[in-house]
Design a protein around this motif. Structure first.
Motif, PDB file in Angstrom:
ATOM      1  N   GLU A   1     -12.925  30.664 -29.329  1.00 61.31           N
ATOM      2  CA  GLU A   1     -12.441  30.034 -30.563  1.00 61.31           C
ATOM      3  C   GLU A   1     -12.800  30.871 -31.785  1.00 61.31           C
ATOM      4  O   GLU A   1     -11.980  31.053 -32.689  1.00 61.31           O
ATOM      5  CB  GLU A   1     -13.022  28.622 -30.704  1.00 61.31           C
TER       6      GLU A   1
ATOM      7  N   GLU B   1      -7.675  21.368 -35.154  1.00 55.65           N
ATOM      8  CA  GLU B   1      -7.479  20.668 -33.894  1.00 55.65           C
ATOM      9  C   GLU B   1      -8.812  20.119 -33.423  1.00 55.65           C
ATOM     10  O   GLU B   1      -9.846  20.754 -33.585  1.00 55.65           O
ATOM     11  CB  GLU B   1      -6.919  21.618 -32.839  1.00 55.65           C
ATOM     12  N   ASP B   2      -8.780  18.942 -32.834  1.00 57.45           N
ATOM     13  CA  ASP B   2      -9.994  18.359 -32.271  1.00 57.45           C
ATOM     14  C   ASP B   2     -10.144  18.871 -30.845  1.00 57.45           C
ATOM     15  O   ASP B   2      -9.716  18.242 -29.893  1.00 57.45           O
ATOM     16  CB  ASP B   2      -9.922  16.838 -32.301  1.00 57.45           C
ATOM     17  N   THR B   3     -10.705  20.070 -30.737  1.00 56.34           N
ATOM     18  CA  THR B   3     -10.866  20.714 -29.442  1.00 56.34           C
ATOM     19  C   THR B   3     -12.323  20.613 -29.012  1.00 56.34           C
ATOM     20  O   THR B   3     -13.214  21.060 -29.720  1.00 56.34           O
ATOM     21  CB  THR B   3     -10.474  22.204 -29.521  1.00 56.34           C
ATOM     22  N   SER B   4     -12.555  20.007 -27.869  1.00 59.25           N
ATOM     23  CA  SER B   4     -13.910  19.906 -27.343  1.00 59.25           C
ATOM     24  C   SER B   4     -14.304  21.235 -26.726  1.00 59.25           C
ATOM     25  O   SER B   4     -13.569  21.793 -25.908  1.00 59.25           O
ATOM     26  CB  SER B   4     -14.001  18.804 -26.296  1.00 59.25           C
ATOM     27  N   LEU B   5     -15.441  21.735 -27.133  1.00 57.99           N
ATOM     28  CA  LEU B   5     -15.983  22.963 -26.553  1.00 57.99           C
ATOM     29  C   LEU B   5     -17.159  22.584 -25.673  1.00 57.99           C
ATOM     30  O   LEU B   5     -18.036  21.826 -26.097  1.00 57.99           O
ATOM     31  CB  LEU B   5     -16.441  23.922 -27.650  1.00 57.99           C
ATOM     32  N   THR B   6     -17.186  23.120 -24.474  1.00 54.77           N
ATOM     33  CA  THR B   6     -18.250  22.745 -23.546  1.00 54.77           C
ATOM     34  C   THR B   6     -19.111  23.924 -23.100  1.00 54.77           C
ATOM     35  O   THR B   6     -19.999  23.759 -22.286  1.00 54.77           O
ATOM     36  CB  THR B   6     -17.663  22.054 -22.300  1.00 54.77           C
TER      37      THR B   6
ATOM     38  N   GLU C   1     -16.343  29.258 -24.379  1.00 58.85           N
ATOM     39  CA  GLU C   1     -15.260  28.611 -25.128  1.00 58.85           C
ATOM     40  C   GLU C   1     -15.474  28.751 -26.633  1.00 58.85           C
ATOM     41  O   GLU C   1     -14.522  28.983 -27.375  1.00 58.85           O
ATOM     42  CB  GLU C   1     -15.155  27.136 -24.747  1.00 58.85           C
TER      43      GLU C   1
END
Length: 61
Positions: free
Chosen positions: A17, A4-9, A13
């Protein structure tokens, strides 16, 4: 396998993951301890990841 293209900031987070990934691998019978090289091509840095099991602190659980 799809990613998945999940943005981590945040580090929180990222930790969540990593925790989920390691739990899925462990539950699937993958030996998750040891060293892993993560080669990422020219556009991103490479990383060396070392995973070790730690003793649970029963007082915190």
């Amino acid at each position: 396998m799809t990613l998945e293209d999940t943005s981590l900031t945040s580090k929180e987070e990222l930790n969540a993951e990593l925790k989920a990934l390691l739990q899925r691998a462990y539950e699937s019978g993958v030996d998750v301890e040891g060293g892993f090289e993560c080669r990422n091509g020219v556009e991103h840095p490479d990383w060396d990841v070392i995973i070790t099991e730690v003793t649970k602190n029963e007082q915190l659980e």
